[in-house]
Each structure stands twice: as structure tokens, then as C-alpha cells.
Design an enzyme around this catalytic site. Sequence first.
Site: not given
Lengths: 129, 201
Positions: A11-12
Site C-alpha cells: 500500500h505504501s
Amino acid sequence: MANVGIVIVSHSAKVAEGAADMVRQMVGDQVPLAFAGGNADGGLGTDVGAIMAAIEAAWSDAGVAILVDLGGAETNSEMAVELLDEDRRGRVAVCNAPIVEGAVIAAAEASGGSPLAVVKQVAEELSPQ
Amino acid sequence: MTAAPPADLIARLIEAVAATVTAHADELTALDQAIGDGDHGLNMRRGFDAVLAERDATAAKPLPDALKAIGMTLVMKVGGASGPLYGTLIMTMGKELAAGATPADAVRAFGAAIDALKARGKSEPGQKTMLDVLVPVHAALVADPRADVAAIAAAAADATIPMKAIRGRASFLGDRSIGHMDPGARSSSLIIAAVAGVLEG
Ligand SMILES: [Mg+2]
């Protein structure tokens, strides 16, 4: 290259890039490696198009192992695999493993020439069954 | 759904769903902040803004192709798990429907789409997800094609409040997920109400 490729999906963007740095430190350029992190707007999330591009970038005829962090990364990675050409679909495995440790150990295994099923299995041994 | 939906109907469906997602984006985000990562409203809005931007091209397609295009746009744009989940649901409806589908065909395609969604999410009803709205709505339509699906969907979304989350980020909270409506259940009920409003209006 005959070694299994590794794709990291977080997600990052920072986690994805950082995990990829750790893989590179371990295996250098012996393993095809790519990562996808963040949504299309640059925020936290995952992007199916970016995952497909990462699979393409890390493509190996021996296949590609994908390491993911949380649920949306897994669901989006499985969706990306399904959108690949049929002859490639069966040669990509989404691993149920911790993303950083899984990526490093999968890459170490891949650098020795192990087939995709073994690379996946070694990574998944990190997760309690 | 009429035998050959005019392009106008597809355009109106897109507009109605995009409008309700936009109007409720903050509410969906607040629900997701309570038991998840707080991105549901923003993600759904990003996806349906993209669908709305392609409205004219989509509306020019036969209904099955229009649904496939909408689903693929959601897959590519949403940026969270709800992209592949809604995308799979809508793309599967497109695959299952032929042009000239009857209402009964549409209900059958909806059922097949729910099965595909269960596989995509590795989930079943009772786990505090969008399935807890879609499954009872489908069951009601099987029993009565004229069922009041907006009311059924709203009640089904409310019924996720006492549930404990088994799938998704909310499951990390365990018992603390109890007492909050599932954001995906809420977005599903909003979309169903918007679609029903166009089809019945
Ligand atoms: Mg979320």
C-alpha cells in the site's frame, strides 16, 4: 534470465521501494525484481495497472512470485494476475507471507535457481499455517 | 431492465450511481475510519468519477460491453480492494448477460456475479461485508422481481452493525468491529438504491 522474478506490492510506495532495496542488497541483479506501491494518485493503496507493469518488468520464463502486505494488495494482485495473457497467468504466484521477510527469502531462494513452487513454499513457511 | 436498453438508460444509471457515491463519499470514509483504513469514500469516488468521465463512450456500447467497461474502470482506478470486488461483480454481470436480456436474465446474472465476488473476496455472507447486502437483495429478487430492493438493501446494511468482521481490515479489530456499519455494505446499499431508482423511475 532463468531465475524466478520477484514483485513486491505494498500500500505504501516507501515500503515497496524499501523492501526492494533489501532484496537487491541480498541478491544483486541475479533475480528480476520490480515493485508497485501506492494508488494511482500517489496515496496509500494499490494499483492494478502498476502491479501488471511490475509483473511485466520482473517477468521471467520461470515465473514471478508476488509478495503483498495487506488485503487490498492481495486482492488487487490476484486481479492483476487474472488480467495477464493466459500463457502467463499460471506462472505467477501470490505468496501468503510477510512482505519484507518473504521478499528477501523468496529472492534468495530464486537466486539459486529454484522453481516457482519452491520459491513460494519457502516464503510461505514464514507464515503460521 | 428493458429488452434493449437505450444508451440513455446506461448513461442515467452511470450518472445516478456516480452522484450517490459522490454525495455519500464523506459518510463512507467516516464508516471506514471507524473500523478500517478510512479510504472507502475516496476510493469509490475516484472509481466512479472515472466511470462518469467515460459515460458517453460507455453508454454507446451494448449493455454487456458497457458493464464490462464499467467494471474494468473500477478495477483500474479505485486503488483498494473494493476496486476488484465491485469490478468483478459488474464485469461478471456483463459476461453473463446477453444483449436483449430479460429481467429474469438480469437476476440470474446478478447471482452469478455474486458467486464471482465470493471467490474474489474469499468471503461468504455473515462476515460483515458487501455480500451481506448483495445476497439478501438477490434472494429477494429471485422471490419477487418487483421487490423493494432499496429498502431491503438499507435494512441489510443496518444488519451488519452488530456483526463481527471476519474479512478485510475491520477483522483486525475483532470484537471492536461490532457496533459499526460495514462501509462496503453501505456503499452496496447506496448503489442498489440508485440503480433501482433509475430502473423503476
Ligand atoms: Mg478501506
